[in-house]
Design an enzyme around this catalytic site. Structure first.
Site, PDB file in Angstrom:
ATOM      1  N   HIS A   1       0.811  -1.034   0.138  1.00 50.57           N
ATOM      2  CA  HIS A   1      -0.084   0.016  -0.078  1.00 50.57           C
ATOM      3  C   HIS A   1       0.993   1.337  -0.063  1.00 50.57           C
ATOM      4  O   HIS A   1       2.054   1.186   0.327  1.00 50.57           O
ATOM      5  CB  HIS A   1      -1.169  -0.065   1.075  1.00 50.57           C
ATOM      6  CG  HIS A   1      -0.214  -0.022   2.470  1.00 50.57           C
ATOM      7  ND1 HIS A   1      -0.074  -1.149   3.455  1.00 50.57           N
ATOM      8  CD2 HIS A   1       0.305   1.123   3.178  1.00 50.57           C
ATOM      9  CE1 HIS A   1       0.329  -0.911   4.719  1.00 50.57           C
ATOM     10  NE2 HIS A   1       0.803   0.685   4.429  1.00 50.57           N
TER      11      HIS A   1
HETATM   12  P1  TYD Z   1      -1.744  -2.803   7.485  1.00 49.01           P
HETATM   13  O1  TYD Z   1      -1.316  -1.330   7.494  1.00 49.01           O
HETATM   14  O2  TYD Z   1      -2.513  -3.198   6.113  1.00 49.01           O
HETATM   15  O3  TYD Z   1      -0.468  -3.721   7.772  1.00 49.01           O
HETATM   16  P2  TYD Z   1       0.817  -4.123   6.786  1.00 49.01           P
HETATM   17  O4  TYD Z   1       1.123  -2.835   6.015  1.00 49.01           O
HETATM   18  O5  TYD Z   1       2.052  -4.224   7.677  1.00 49.01           O
HETATM   19  O6  TYD Z   1       0.363  -5.243   6.285  1.00 49.01           O
HETATM   20  O7  TYD Z   1      -2.488  -3.154   8.912  1.00 49.01           O
HETATM   21  C1  TYD Z   1      -3.111  -4.482   9.375  1.00 49.01           C
HETATM   22  C2  TYD Z   1      -4.405  -4.355   9.939  1.00 49.01           C
HETATM   23  O8  TYD Z   1      -4.101  -3.579  11.145  1.00 49.01           O
HETATM   24  C3  TYD Z   1      -5.335  -3.404   9.317  1.00 49.01           C
HETATM   25  O9  TYD Z   1      -6.537  -4.289   9.392  1.00 49.01           O
HETATM   26  C4  TYD Z   1      -5.473  -2.064   9.795  1.00 49.01           C
HETATM   27  C5  TYD Z   1      -4.864  -2.307  11.258  1.00 49.01           C
HETATM   28  N1  TYD Z   1      -4.136  -1.297  12.035  1.00 49.01           N
HETATM   29  C6  TYD Z   1      -4.780  -0.455  12.915  1.00 49.01           C
HETATM   30  O10 TYD Z   1      -5.928  -0.681  13.394  1.00 49.01           O
HETATM   31  N2  TYD Z   1      -4.076   0.426  13.347  1.00 49.01           N
HETATM   32  C7  TYD Z   1      -2.912   0.927  13.034  1.00 49.01           C
HETATM   33  O11 TYD Z   1      -1.992   1.805  13.492  1.00 49.01           O
HETATM   34  C8  TYD Z   1      -2.225   0.108  11.804  1.00 49.01           C
HETATM   35  C9  TYD Z   1      -0.884   0.349  11.316  1.00 49.01           C
HETATM   36  C10 TYD Z   1      -3.045  -1.223  11.215  1.00 49.01           C
END
Ligand code: TYD
Length: 136
Positions: free
Chosen positions: A50
């Site tokens: 992302h």
């Molecule tokens: P995501 O940012 O997609 O993780 P990565 O890029 O490491 O794969 O986040 C994973 C899940 O966690 C998504 O459902 C959103 C949630 N999340 C929060 O609720 N708060 C936060 O601060 C972060 C970073 C993620």
């Protein structure tokens, strides 16, 4: 690469260990509003995929190592993060993919704002369209 940088953070390293400092504005280029960590990632797992439209972040690998693929829509770069005093700055509109997590890797992320799903860009084609507008 535009909107990315490696910050060599202030650190005090001696036979007692390594202490690293990150103060808002003094050591990182934004006010820190949120800290989160990523741990226990299976070696074969990939995360990220992302970009953020507004968020500024600093990624610090506290232990272990991982690779981070960065893409601004125009050029790409891969960074190995493996030092607790190196902070990878990722600004807005940078697509990132994280992989090759060594076992027991601990990643800490300093972020400029609270979590807001609305400013995530999770579709690569949408990212490219928005990023390319920046270069026209
Ligand atoms: P995501 O940012 O997609 O993780 P990565 O890029 O490491 O794969 O986040 C994973 C899940 O966690 C998504 O459902 C959103 C949630 N999340 C929060 O609720 N708060 C936060 O601060 C972060 C970073 C993620």
């Amino acid at each position: 690469m535009y909107n990315t940088a490696i910050y060599r953070l202030r650190h005090i390293e001696n036979d007692k260990g390594c202490l690293t400092i990150a103060e808002s504005k003094n050591d990182v280029p934004f006010d820190i509003k949120r800290v989160y960590t990523i741990t226990n990632v299976p070696t074969e797992e990939k995360r990220g995929f992302h970009a953020h439209s507004r968020l500024h972040q600093i990624l610090i690998c506290l232990s272990g190592s991982l690779k981070i693929f960065l893409d601004n829509g125009n050029e790409t770069k891969t960074i190995l993060l493996d030092k607790p005093y190196e902070g990878l700055y990722i600004g807005p509109m940078i697509w990132r993919e994280m992989y090759d997590f060594e076992s027991n890797t601990a990643l800490m992320v300093l972020a400029s704002d609270y979590y807001n799903e609305d400013e995530y860009i999770r579709d690569y084609d949408e990212f490219l369209k928005k990023a390319n507008k920046l270069y026209l």
